[in-house]
Motif scaffolding. Structure first.
Motif, PDB file in Angstrom:
ATOM      1  N   SER A  72      47.516 -38.730  -3.791  1.00 28.57           N
ATOM      2  CA  SER A  72      46.964 -38.675  -5.147  1.00 28.57           C
ATOM      3  C   SER A  72      46.153 -39.943  -5.400  1.00 28.57           C
ATOM      4  O   SER A  72      46.643 -41.044  -5.202  1.00 28.57           O
ATOM      5  CB  SER A  72      48.091 -38.533  -6.162  1.00 28.57           C
ATOM      6  N   ASP A  73      44.924 -39.745  -5.809  1.00 29.81           N
ATOM      7  CA  ASP A  73      43.985 -40.861  -5.922  1.00 29.81           C
ATOM      8  C   ASP A  73      43.546 -41.029  -7.376  1.00 29.81           C
ATOM      9  O   ASP A  73      42.361 -41.124  -7.665  1.00 29.81           O
ATOM     10  CB  ASP A  73      42.783 -40.566  -4.994  1.00 29.81           C
ATOM     11  N   SER A  74      44.506 -41.027  -8.281  1.00 25.82           N
ATOM     12  CA  SER A  74      44.173 -41.111  -9.702  1.00 25.82           C
ATOM     13  C   SER A  74      45.145 -42.021 -10.424  1.00 25.82           C
ATOM     14  O   SER A  74      46.331 -42.047 -10.101  1.00 25.82           O
ATOM     15  CB  SER A  74      44.256 -39.727 -10.357  1.00 25.82           C
ATOM     16  N   ASP A 108      51.291 -48.561  -5.074  1.00 24.05           N
ATOM     17  CA  ASP A 108      50.050 -47.793  -5.026  1.00 24.05           C
ATOM     18  C   ASP A 108      50.245 -46.521  -4.193  1.00 24.05           C
ATOM     19  O   ASP A 108      50.934 -46.540  -3.173  1.00 24.05           O
ATOM     20  CB  ASP A 108      48.952 -48.656  -4.410  1.00 24.05           C
ATOM     21  N   SER A 109      49.625 -45.431  -4.609  1.00 24.81           N
ATOM     22  CA  SER A 109      49.810 -44.147  -3.925  1.00 24.81           C
ATOM     23  C   SER A 109      49.389 -44.179  -2.452  1.00 24.81           C
ATOM     24  O   SER A 109      50.015 -43.535  -1.610  1.00 24.81           O
ATOM     25  CB  SER A 109      49.007 -43.058  -4.632  1.00 24.81           C
ATOM     26  N   LEU A 110      48.331 -44.902  -2.152  1.00 27.68           N
ATOM     27  CA  LEU A 110      47.883 -44.958  -0.750  1.00 27.68           C
ATOM     28  C   LEU A 110      48.964 -45.588   0.124  1.00 27.68           C
ATOM     29  O   LEU A 110      49.216 -45.150   1.246  1.00 27.68           O
ATOM     30  CB  LEU A 110      46.588 -45.767  -0.632  1.00 27.68           C
TER      31      LEU A 110
END
Ligand SMILES: *Cc1c(COP(=O)(O)O)cnc(C)c1O
Length: 399
Positions: A26-28, A243-245
């Motif tokens: 997820s990149d938001s 962070d999601s990453l």
């Protein structure tokens, strides 16, 4: 069937957004709602499956949390930006002004500094005790005590906590037993023995590639919801969000954790045996000479051994430094803090990771200058590494 944490991780199934074998990342930072009412409900913590804002939850962070909760056998988990980003909100969520913590005195230097130097400002006091002596632990409990805090296997002295015994005390006095399990992932499952909250620094064995910091809090759904509350949740409000990453990358590394732990443990046990036979003062929970060998054995899950951490005492800081520098030049490992890397890491805890602990107190707890802490790597041929280490030890005169 016996509880095996590696099987629990393996039993999770993932499909990415497009059928990928890994969940989509997820990149938001924020999420849209089709109805305003759902947004309000989500703010109030009433909507499953909706995301509000990435400091609160993200799909990638929940995937990683789910894997860690499966490993520890808890209802759920909340990941954080670092191990300290997990430890500090747990303590602040469970204790407030006028309240009290009973903690093991042999804990990670940062945790020790937080309890000893930081939270007295907020009116929270801590009594540090020898966690291996249940009578001393019990005597330190007051009517204001809220938390019993320990590490399953302690940093750096590798003391082992009697989690069952501590849990009985926690129940008797209505305390929460919080266990930092960073040194013994898979090997020990503190929840089985009555821990209320289990914490990890993911920075170490769990991620295993020394490329990020990270942390996790494993506990009941109710406790994790409290930590995430937008009104008074310490994780949400202090903001140490992963962070999601990073969450996605740690989840992928977790898939080899069981293989890595077996190899770390195998290699560490091999070296500990050899070092002890050579006459070095060696501390490793897998050695029969370790004061808590039997206790560790009574708590451990099958397959993962006694972990990758060992210490030797070479008598003085000068010798310790000389030996570590030589081993690094011979590429036997890195003179570095931290642990759980593929390569062996070594440091002298008195001057590094435990330097927050005053010298006088270090002495009292048996932390001496000549101590070297090893995080044993994944070396393919550990006997070859041993032979080369032994040469270094002979050259600097500790053997
Ligand atoms: C490293 C460590 C921590 C702190 O974790 P960070 O990820 O560095 O914040 C806490 N407890 C133990 C036992 C550790 O080894």
């Amino acid at each position: 069937m016996k509880f095996n944490p590696a099987d629990k991780i393996q039993d999770l199934q993932y499909f990415g957004e497009f059928g990928g074998v890994n969940p989509s990342i997820s990149d938001s930072s924020t999420y849209t709602f089709l109805s305003a009412k759902t947004m309000l409900d989500t703010f109030e913590g009433n909507t499953d499956g909706c995301h509000l804002y990435s400091r609160h939850t993200t799909p990638s962070n929940l995937y990683l949390g789910e894997a860690l909760a499966a490993m520890e056998g808890t209802e759920t988990a909340n990941v954080s930006a670092s191990g300290m980003g997990a430890i500090t909100p747990v303590i602040l969520q469970l204790a407030g002004a006028g309240e009290h913590v009973v903690s093991s005195r042999t804990i990670y230097g940062g945790t020790y500094a937080f309890l000893k130097n930081f939270i007295p400002r907020l009116g929270i006091k801590t009594t540090f005790v020898d966690i291996t002596k249940l009578d001393i632990v019990e005597a330190a409990i007051t009517e204001n005590t809220k938390i019993l805090y320990c590490e399953a296997v302690s940093n750096p002295l590798l003391e082992v906590a009697d989690i069952k015994g501590l849990s009985a005390l926690a129940k008797k006095y209505n305390l929460k037993l919080v266990v930092d399990n960073t040194f013994s992932p898979l090997s020990i499952s503190p929840i089985k023995f009555g821990a209320d909250v289990v914490i990890h620094s993911l920075t170490k064995f769990i991620n295993g590639s020394s490329d990020t910091v990270g942390g996790v809090i494993c506990g009941t759904q109710e406790f994790i919801n409290n930590l995430r509350s937008v009104n008074d949740g310490a994780s949400m409000l202090l903001g140490a969000t992963m962070d999601s990453l990073r969450a996605a990358s740690i989840l992928k590394n977790m898939r080899t954790l069981h293989l890595r732990m077996k190899q770390h443990s195998y290699n560490a046990a091999f070296l500990a045996d050899k070092f002890q036979a050579d006459g070095l003062k060696t501390v490793y929970p897998g050695l029969a000479s370790h004061p808590s060998h039997k206790l560790f054995k009574s708590m451990m899950n099958d397959d993962f051994g006694f972990g990758g951490m060992l210490t030797i005492n070479v008598g003085s800081l000068e010798k310790a430094n000389e030996l570590m520098e030589l081993m690094q030049r011979r590429n036997l490992g890195n003179l570095a803090v931290s642990l759980g890397f593929y390569k062996t890491l070594f440091s002298a805890p008195g001057t590094s990771t435990s330097s927050e602990i005053p010298e006088e107190e270090q002495k009292e707890m048996g932390l001496s200058d000549g101590l070297i802490r090893f995080s044993i790597g994944l070396d393919n041929d550990i006997n070859r590494s041993y032979e080369m280490m032994k040469e270094c030890m002979i050259e600097v005169g500790v053997l």
